[in-house]
Design a protein around this motif. Structure first.
Motif, PDB file in Angstrom:
ATOM      1  N   SER B 183       0.849  -1.190   0.000  1.00 20.56           N
ATOM      2  CA  SER B 183       0.000   0.000   0.000  1.00 20.56           C
ATOM      3  C   SER B 183       0.888   1.245   0.000  1.00 20.56           C
ATOM      4  O   SER B 183       2.095   1.165   0.170  1.00 20.56           O
ATOM      5  N   GLN B 184       0.241   2.378  -0.242  1.00 18.41           N
ATOM      6  CA  GLN B 184       0.972   3.644  -0.272  1.00 18.41           C
ATOM      7  C   GLN B 184       0.157   4.692   0.476  1.00 18.41           C
ATOM      8  O   GLN B 184      -1.070   4.733   0.342  1.00 18.41           O
ATOM      9  N   ILE B 185       0.817   5.546   1.248  1.00 17.08           N
ATOM     10  CA  ILE B 185       0.044   6.548   1.985  1.00 17.08           C
ATOM     11  C   ILE B 185      -0.691   7.460   1.001  1.00 17.08           C
ATOM     12  O   ILE B 185      -0.202   7.724  -0.102  1.00 17.08           O
ATOM     13  N   ALA B 186      -1.892   7.893   1.368  1.00 21.63           N
ATOM     14  CA  ALA B 186      -2.801   8.580   0.459  1.00 21.63           C
ATOM     15  C   ALA B 186      -2.298   9.949   0.010  1.00 21.63           C
ATOM     16  O   ALA B 186      -1.666  10.681   0.764  1.00 21.63           O
ATOM     17  N   ARG B 187      -2.600  10.247  -1.272  1.00 22.60           N
ATOM     18  CA  ARG B 187      -2.350  11.581  -1.774  1.00 22.60           C
ATOM     19  C   ARG B 187      -3.701  12.277  -1.837  1.00 22.60           C
ATOM     20  O   ARG B 187      -4.715  11.656  -2.191  1.00 22.60           O
ATOM     21  N   GLY B 188      -3.718  13.567  -1.533  1.00 24.60           N
ATOM     22  CA  GLY B 188      -4.981  14.289  -1.632  1.00 24.60           C
ATOM     23  C   GLY B 188      -4.859  15.632  -0.963  1.00 24.60           C
ATOM     24  O   GLY B 188      -3.760  16.113  -0.702  1.00 24.60           O
ATOM     25  N   MET B 189      -5.986  16.228  -0.658  1.00 22.18           N
ATOM     26  CA  MET B 189      -5.985  17.546  -0.046  1.00 22.18           C
ATOM     27  C   MET B 189      -5.577  17.456   1.418  1.00 22.18           C
ATOM     28  O   MET B 189      -6.006  16.549   2.134  1.00 22.18           O
ATOM     29  N   ALA B 190      -4.788  18.427   1.842  1.00 23.43           N
ATOM     30  CA  ALA B 190      -4.433  18.492   3.248  1.00 23.43           C
ATOM     31  C   ALA B 190      -5.664  18.905   4.044  1.00 23.43           C
ATOM     32  O   ALA B 190      -6.552  19.578   3.517  1.00 23.43           O
ATOM     33  N   ILE B 191      -5.722  18.504   5.306  1.00 25.56           N
ATOM     34  CA  ILE B 191      -6.879  18.805   6.148  1.00 25.56           C
ATOM     35  C   ILE B 191      -6.925  20.293   6.472  1.00 25.56           C
ATOM     36  O   ILE B 191      -5.902  20.904   6.775  1.00 25.56           O
ATOM     37  N   GLY B 192      -8.115  20.889   6.398  1.00 27.87           N
ATOM     38  CA  GLY B 192      -8.279  22.291   6.783  1.00 27.87           C
ATOM     39  C   GLY B 192      -8.101  23.264   5.627  1.00 27.87           C
ATOM     40  O   GLY B 192      -8.016  24.465   5.832  1.00 27.87           O
ATOM     41  N   ASN B 193      -8.019  22.738   4.392  1.00 29.54           N
ATOM     42  CA  ASN B 193      -7.783  23.616   3.242  1.00 29.54           C
ATOM     43  C   ASN B 193      -9.014  23.875   2.397  1.00 29.54           C
ATOM     44  O   ASN B 193      -9.984  23.128   2.432  1.00 29.54           O
ATOM     45  N   GLU B 194      -8.949  24.944   1.618  1.00 33.81           N
ATOM     46  CA  GLU B 194     -10.002  25.259   0.662  1.00 33.81           C
ATOM     47  C   GLU B 194      -9.560  24.727  -0.699  1.00 33.81           C
ATOM     48  O   GLU B 194      -8.373  24.727  -1.026  1.00 33.81           O
ATOM     49  N   LEU B 195     -10.530  24.347  -1.535  1.00 31.50           N
ATOM     50  CA  LEU B 195     -10.181  23.791  -2.853  1.00 31.50           C
ATOM     51  C   LEU B 195      -9.446  24.800  -3.706  1.00 31.50           C
ATOM     52  O   LEU B 195      -8.465  24.469  -4.376  1.00 31.50           O
ATOM     53  N   GLU B 196      -9.924  26.068  -3.656  1.00 32.48           N
ATOM     54  CA  GLU B 196      -9.343  27.028  -4.583  1.00 32.48           C
ATOM     55  C   GLU B 196      -7.902  27.393  -4.235  1.00 32.48           C
ATOM     56  O   GLU B 196      -7.184  27.930  -5.061  1.00 32.48           O
ATOM     57  N   TYR B 197      -7.474  27.074  -3.014  1.00 33.33           N
ATOM     58  CA  TYR B 197      -6.094  27.376  -2.628  1.00 33.33           C
ATOM     59  C   TYR B 197      -5.186  26.145  -2.724  1.00 33.33           C
ATOM     60  O   TYR B 197      -4.032  26.179  -2.356  1.00 33.33           O
ATOM     61  N   THR B 198      -5.777  25.041  -3.213  1.00 30.75           N
ATOM     62  CA  THR B 198      -4.983  23.827  -3.364  1.00 30.75           C
ATOM     63  C   THR B 198      -4.373  23.807  -4.765  1.00 30.75           C
ATOM     64  O   THR B 198      -5.055  24.141  -5.732  1.00 30.75           O
ATOM     65  N   ASP B 199      -3.117  23.402  -4.872  1.00 28.93           N
ATOM     66  CA  ASP B 199      -2.493  23.379  -6.196  1.00 28.93           C
ATOM     67  C   ASP B 199      -3.180  22.361  -7.103  1.00 28.93           C
ATOM     68  O   ASP B 199      -3.718  21.353  -6.642  1.00 28.93           O
ATOM     69  N   GLU B 200      -3.113  22.645  -8.396  1.00 25.02           N
ATOM     70  CA  GLU B 200      -3.850  21.851  -9.390  1.00 25.02           C
ATOM     71  C   GLU B 200      -3.478  20.380  -9.401  1.00 25.02           C
ATOM     72  O   GLU B 200      -4.340  19.510  -9.561  1.00 25.02           O
ATOM     73  N   VAL B 201      -2.189  20.104  -9.273  1.00 20.94           N
ATOM     74  CA  VAL B 201      -1.756  18.715  -9.353  1.00 20.94           C
ATOM     75  C   VAL B 201      -2.365  17.914  -8.211  1.00 20.94           C
ATOM     76  O   VAL B 201      -2.938  16.840  -8.408  1.00 20.94           O
ATOM     77  N   THR B 202      -2.245  18.460  -7.006  1.00 20.43           N
ATOM     78  CA  THR B 202      -2.793  17.785  -5.832  1.00 20.43           C
ATOM     79  C   THR B 202      -4.306  17.635  -5.942  1.00 20.43           C
ATOM     80  O   THR B 202      -4.865  16.566  -5.668  1.00 20.43           O
ATOM     81  N   LEU B 203      -4.960  18.707  -6.371  1.00 21.57           N
ATOM     82  CA  LEU B 203      -6.418  18.667  -6.482  1.00 21.57           C
ATOM     83  C   LEU B 203      -6.841  17.640  -7.533  1.00 21.57           C
ATOM     84  O   LEU B 203      -7.779  16.858  -7.330  1.00 21.57           O
ATOM     85  N   GLY B 204      -6.119  17.609  -8.651  1.00 20.21           N
ATOM     86  CA  GLY B 204      -6.405  16.640  -9.687  1.00 20.21           C
ATOM     87  C   GLY B 204      -6.260  15.217  -9.174  1.00 20.21           C
ATOM     88  O   GLY B 204      -7.108  14.359  -9.403  1.00 20.21           O
ATOM     89  N   ARG B 205      -5.193  14.970  -8.417  1.00 18.99           N
ATOM     90  CA  ARG B 205      -4.980  13.636  -7.854  1.00 18.99           C
ATOM     91  C   ARG B 205      -6.071  13.279  -6.857  1.00 18.99           C
ATOM     92  O   ARG B 205      -6.469  12.115  -6.744  1.00 18.99           O
ATOM     93  N   SER B 206      -6.547  14.285  -6.120  1.00 17.14           N
ATOM     94  CA  SER B 206      -7.564  13.991  -5.093  1.00 17.14           C
ATOM     95  C   SER B 206      -8.871  13.556  -5.751  1.00 17.14           C
ATOM     96  O   SER B 206      -9.651  12.803  -5.156  1.00 17.14           O
ATOM     97  N   ILE B 207      -9.116  13.997  -6.983  1.00 11.67           N
ATOM     98  CA  ILE B 207     -10.316  13.581  -7.709  1.00 11.67           C
ATOM     99  C   ILE B 207     -10.112  12.176  -8.286  1.00 11.67           C
ATOM    100  O   ILE B 207     -10.942  11.278  -8.116  1.00 11.67           O
ATOM    101  N   VAL B 208      -8.978  11.995  -8.971  1.00 10.91           N
ATOM    102  CA  VAL B 208      -8.664  10.695  -9.574  1.00 10.91           C
ATOM    103  C   VAL B 208      -8.637   9.584  -8.526  1.00 10.91           C
ATOM    104  O   VAL B 208      -9.138   8.483  -8.749  1.00 10.91           O
ATOM    105  N   ASN B 209      -8.051   9.878  -7.374  1.00 11.35           N
ATOM    106  CA  ASN B 209      -7.894   8.876  -6.312  1.00 11.35           C
ATOM    107  C   ASN B 209      -8.993   8.939  -5.274  1.00 11.35           C
ATOM    108  O   ASN B 209      -8.794   8.560  -4.119  1.00 11.35           O
TER     109      ASN B 209
END
Lengths: 214, 214
Positions: B183-209
């Motif tokens: 297994s691999q530790i999860a990629r995604g949005m950090a806790i306590g953040n807003e979507l619009e302030y999250t970088d695109e790559v991370t946000l994209g991964r959070s949708i895919v995963n």
């Protein structure tokens, strides 16, 4: 087994704590620095640690000017090519280096080892004032240049030392005919600056202390 | 007398050079740190220097997981209360500490001591991959968690190790019936953040995963 802090090793914890004692080095940085050290050969770590042990054990403070020195009298004070009639009073060794780097000064120095600062519990007796008083008693000094920080503490220290030195009876041969001159490094605008980007206090002083050009 | 650098003392120069070898410590800072050290008692300087000498001479790397340890086997690996069926693969000791601080993990670790990075001349043979292969041969491990940096080098290292470990014939009792899970530790949005302030790559991964909630 209970661990000190959050590190897996007490040896590591001790090293990190020591690194942490350095000013401006927080715990995370301390850990990073210690781990960098740990990646080196044992010989390199010995060279690292021993440099500080050796420095502390063997360093001298120049008998004349109190600058750091490998010998009892520092190279500047023992140099035959320096002008021994001028002594520049500075706060610390970095200031000596700064002035030496200008290439504009060929006199001697007197390193106070601090400035008078009640907030830091540094009083006149804690810095090298009396030794300066002794120097002007016996050395053929004609000018004392004050080159202390341009802050309230720096000015206070200059004022205090100036007053103290005026009390000293000069015994050097011929000194009676040559009154001791006191000067202070100039305050004003730094070279290469625009007036509108200069802070008001400095700009104000540069007007008040203007220098004649003809 | 010619001086090394611009310092008045060769002893000071050596100490400053050593301090300068620390990452992120330039010459001016090195001088400031050394002078701070110099202001201390000789005993304090000895404590400072000896902490690093002692660390280098006496530190162990845990025989099992390669984490830093005061003993041959670290407290985590020798603990009876840890779940010995899960091994979390990390880059370095700071990562072990970071995960321990979450309080969310009770398994064992395997510290690689680096990640595969051609630019830094670090190859698979330079990090603890083979020792991990040996561990899964003989220990009753059921899950390997990859917790390496979420960078290209980190992902490459994970991929390499995953492939290498799949080649290992597991000899631990009962292991044939229990295939090793990766297994691999999860990629995604950090806790306590807003979507619009999250970088695109991370946000994209959070949708895919995205993770199922029902």
């Amino acid at each position: 087994m209970a661990m000190a802090g959050d590190l897996p090793s007490e040896l590591l914890e001790q090293a990190v704590q020591q690194m942490n004692t350095l000013p401006g080095v927080g715990r995370k940085t301390a850990l990073r620095l210690v781990l960098n050290l740990l990646r080196r050969d044992e010989r390199e770590v010995e060279t690292f640690a021993n440099a500080f042990l050796r420095l502390k054990k063997e360093i001298h403070y120049c008998r004349c000017c109190h600058n750091l020195s490998d010998t009892e009298v520092c190279p500047i004070c023992s140099s035959r090519s320096r002008d021994r009639r001028i002594v520049c009073v500075v706060e610390n060794v970095q200031d000596v280096m700064a002035i030496e780097n200008t290439g504009q000064y060929n006199g001697l120095y007197h390193v106070l080892g601090g400035i008078i600062s009640p907030m830091d519990a540094v009083g006149p007796q804690d810095i090298e004032i009396e030794s300066l008083a002794s120097r002007i008693e016996t050395e053929p000094i004609r000018e004392i240049i004050f080159a202390l920080p341009t802050t309230m503490e720096g000015d206070t220290t200059t004022f205090y030392i100036h007053r103290r030195l005026q009390q000293v009876e000069r015994k050097a041969q011929g000194a009676e005919n040559e009154p001791l001159v006191f000067s202070q490094i100039a305050r004003g605008m730094a070279i290469g600056n625009e007036l509108e980007y200069t802070d008001e206090v400095t700009l104000g002083r540069s007007i008040v202390n203007r220098q004649m050009i003809s």
